[in-house]
Design a protein around this motif. Sequence first.
Motif, PDB file in Angstrom:
ATOM      1  N   GLY A  52       1.080  -1.157   0.039  1.00 29.72           N
ATOM      2  CA  GLY A  52      -0.014   0.102  -0.040  1.00 29.72           C
ATOM      3  C   GLY A  52       0.908   1.116  -0.024  1.00 29.72           C
ATOM      4  N   THR A  53       0.091   2.244   0.493  1.00 29.99           N
ATOM      5  CA  THR A  53       0.648   3.566   0.598  1.00 29.99           C
ATOM      6  C   THR A  53       0.972   4.207   1.933  1.00 29.99           C
ATOM      7  OG1 THR A  53      -1.043   5.017   0.120  1.00 29.99           O
ATOM      8  CG2 THR A  53       0.276   4.003  -1.856  1.00 29.99           C
ATOM      9  N   VAL A  54       1.483   5.229   2.247  1.00 31.20           N
ATOM     10  CA  VAL A  54       1.549   5.806   3.591  1.00 31.20           C
ATOM     11  C   VAL A  54       0.175   6.342   3.983  1.00 31.20           C
ATOM     12  CG1 VAL A  54       2.734   7.720   4.855  1.00 31.20           C
ATOM     13  CG2 VAL A  54       4.011   6.633   2.976  1.00 31.20           C
ATOM     14  N   ASN A  55      -0.794   6.773   3.135  1.00 28.72           N
ATOM     15  CA  ASN A  55      -2.109   7.157   3.550  1.00 28.72           C
ATOM     16  C   ASN A  55      -2.940   6.200   3.749  1.00 28.72           C
ATOM     17  OD1 ASN A  55      -0.992   9.820   3.414  1.00 28.72           O
ATOM     18  ND2 ASN A  55      -1.581   9.948   1.352  1.00 28.72           N
ATOM     19  N   ASP A  56      -2.627   4.946   3.483  1.00 31.31           N
ATOM     20  CA  ASP A  56      -3.643   3.647   3.731  1.00 31.31           C
ATOM     21  C   ASP A  56      -3.791   3.524   5.173  1.00 31.31           C
ATOM     22  OD1 ASP A  56      -4.007   3.326   1.116  1.00 31.31           O
ATOM     23  OD2 ASP A  56      -2.552   1.565   1.021  1.00 31.31           O
TER      24      ASP A  56
END
Length: 167
Positions: free
Chosen positions: A49-53
Amino acid sequence: MASIARSSLLRQVAAKPTNSLIANAARATAFHTTARRDILPPLPQKVKGTVNDAAPVPPPSPSHGSYHWTFDRLVAASLIPITVAPFAAGSLNPTMDAILGATILIHSHTGFQNIIVDYVPQYRTPRARKIFTWGLNAATVVVGIALYEYETNDVGITETIKRVWAA
């Protein structure tokens, strides 16, 4: 003339502490430290995923989370009266021995299970987690059988405690 004397004097002063400092540092280094070696290589790094997940929320289960913690605390707190009761009552009962053995076994199993959950992460080492979990389950079964044999074919836990205490 002054510049010649000054430079040689500086060389002598600067050279003497450096030699003794290096010699002392070499002795201290040989005594206090070893070469840095990694015992195990780092685990593979995977980014999902990403940091904002958002962090994944596990499904609610009565056998995990706060219920599990409460059960662990109840078992740990119940060990005190269960251990003292046979000696306070003055009779060594096989039923109390069985309850004490089962409580010790459950307390040990849940404690080691918590260690595995905390220190062998599922997402980084799934095979090691499965091996440790199966090993814990096998050890719990073996210890349970051993406690049963000790209770039925020997003197039992409380009688052993009584004999050790009197010795």
